[in-house]
Design a protein around this motif. Structure first.
Motif, mmCIF file in Angstrom:
data_model
loop_
_atom_site.group_PDB
_atom_site.id
_atom_site.type_symbol
_atom_site.label_atom_id
_atom_site.label_comp_id
_atom_site.label_asym_id
_atom_site.label_seq_id
_atom_site.Cartn_x
_atom_site.Cartn_y
_atom_site.Cartn_z
ATOM 1 N N VAL A 156 29.557 25.537 15.486
ATOM 2 C CA VAL A 156 30.970 25.876 15.654
ATOM 3 C C VAL A 156 31.104 27.388 15.477
ATOM 4 N N ASP A 157 31.793 28.011 16.413
ATOM 5 C CA ASP A 157 31.970 29.459 16.417
ATOM 6 C C ASP A 157 33.095 29.826 15.463
ATOM 7 N N LEU A 158 32.806 30.638 14.459
ATOM 8 C CA LEU A 158 33.802 31.019 13.464
ATOM 9 C C LEU A 158 34.369 32.412 13.704
ATOM 10 N N THR A 159 34.045 33.023 14.839
ATOM 11 C CA THR A 159 34.728 34.260 15.206
ATOM 12 C C THR A 159 36.022 33.886 15.915
ATOM 13 N N SER A 160 37.018 34.741 15.783
ATOM 14 C CA SER A 160 38.301 34.513 16.431
ATOM 15 C C SER A 160 38.955 35.861 16.707
ATOM 16 N N ASP A 161 40.123 35.834 17.315
ATOM 17 C CA ASP A 161 40.836 37.085 17.594
ATOM 18 C C ASP A 161 41.230 37.801 16.310
ATOM 19 N N ARG A 162 41.304 37.070 15.217
ATOM 20 C CA ARG A 162 41.710 37.663 13.940
ATOM 21 C C ARG A 162 40.509 38.111 13.103
ATOM 22 N N THR A 163 39.285 37.787 13.551
ATOM 23 C CA THR A 163 38.101 38.191 12.804
ATOM 24 C C THR A 163 37.912 39.699 12.928
#
Length: 281
Positions: A156-163
């Protein structure tokens, strides 16, 4: 474990296959790269499988078994009766045979893939690279004996636009996009595992996530550095990063400045109903 056929995607064109376009088992060091991932995740995987009851008398199917670390530990530590370890390329499995391990070269996407039934069917970091995942989850559920369990693990990818932006996050985003456009890797649907297991007729279902710490020299950090190197062409082709950015991310992983979350491993499981009431954990 790789898809059997290239996939057409309306946004990305034709996909290749895991193990051919990238991560070829013939490439020097590929077995070691897989083992770095095993060092990061095997203890968590084995703790879950044993908590679910894997032990003496169980017949097990390990799908996309890689170098066979989970298969061997099921036999040697959990004491299961037998393990069929399946992969499209079994060179690493065949090199590390142990009693009770049945190595089979096969493609799980093929219509004639129908072994079983098994008390445990396990697949880790397989379905994220394979198209038609809903059909394949149903097919794997059919391989489970009544009262048995299907256990699926994927990233599961835990990067996001808020990272916060960092050398790590920019390269991880490029990796996921590049692998999706070239070999069809797609982790966006992995959080739906519990729903998909339930839809395949399994109950009850449950899931958990493990995120290994990124520390200099750790197995998971070495796994990502090696993975980026092997998929560099796909990453640079996205236009999100260049070679200098990939090199900077590798240095960042190996430094005390690293402050990031690794991709997590989501593990979900579901039980094949028995006749009559049954209570499972």
């Amino acid at each position: 474990m790789k898809p059997s056929e290239p996939v057409r995607d309306g946004h990305h064109g034709h996909h290749g296959r895991y193990g051919e376009t990238f991560f070829s088992p013939e490439a020097a060091g590929e077995g070691e790269r897989i083992d770095f991932g095993a060092l990061a995740y095997d203890d968590i995987t084995m703790a879950r499988l044993r908590a679910l009851g894997a032990g003496p008398g169980w017949r097990c199917l390990d799908v996309g078994a890689g170098t066979g670390t989970v298969s061997r530990r099921l036999l040697e530590e959990a004491g299961v009766a037998s393990v069929i370890a399946v992969d499209r390329d079994v060179r690493f499995l065949a090199a590390r045979a142990v009693p009770g391990l049945d190595v089979q070269e096969a493609d799980i996407t093929a219509a004639d893939f129908a072994p079983g039934p098994f008390q445990l069917v396990h697949a880790r970091f397989v379905l994220m690279h394979v198209p038609e995942h809903e059909r394949l989850i149903t097919a794997l559920a059919e391989r489970v004996a009544p009262g048995g369990v299907l256990v699926l693990s994927d990233a599961v990818d835990l990067t996001s636009d808020r990272t916060p932006d960092s050398p790590y996050t920019s390269v991880m985003r490029a990796m996921w996009r590049g692998l999706r456009s070239t070999i069809g890797t797609d982790v966006s649907w992995v959080p739906s595992y519990p729903h998909l297991l339930r839809a395949a007729g399994l109950e009850p279902v449950a899931a958990e996530i493990h995120v290994p710490p990124l520390q200099p020299g750790s197995a998971i950090s070495r796994f990502w550095a090696d993975t980026w190197e092997r998929s560099r062409q796909a990453m640079v082709a996205t236009g999100l990063v260049d070679d200098a950015a990939v090199d900077a991310a590798v240095r960042y992983l190996g430094s005390d400045a690293c402050a990031a979350l690794s991709a997590g491993m989501l593990t979900a499981w579901g039980w094949k109903p028995e006749e009559g009431p049954a209570v499972r954990s």
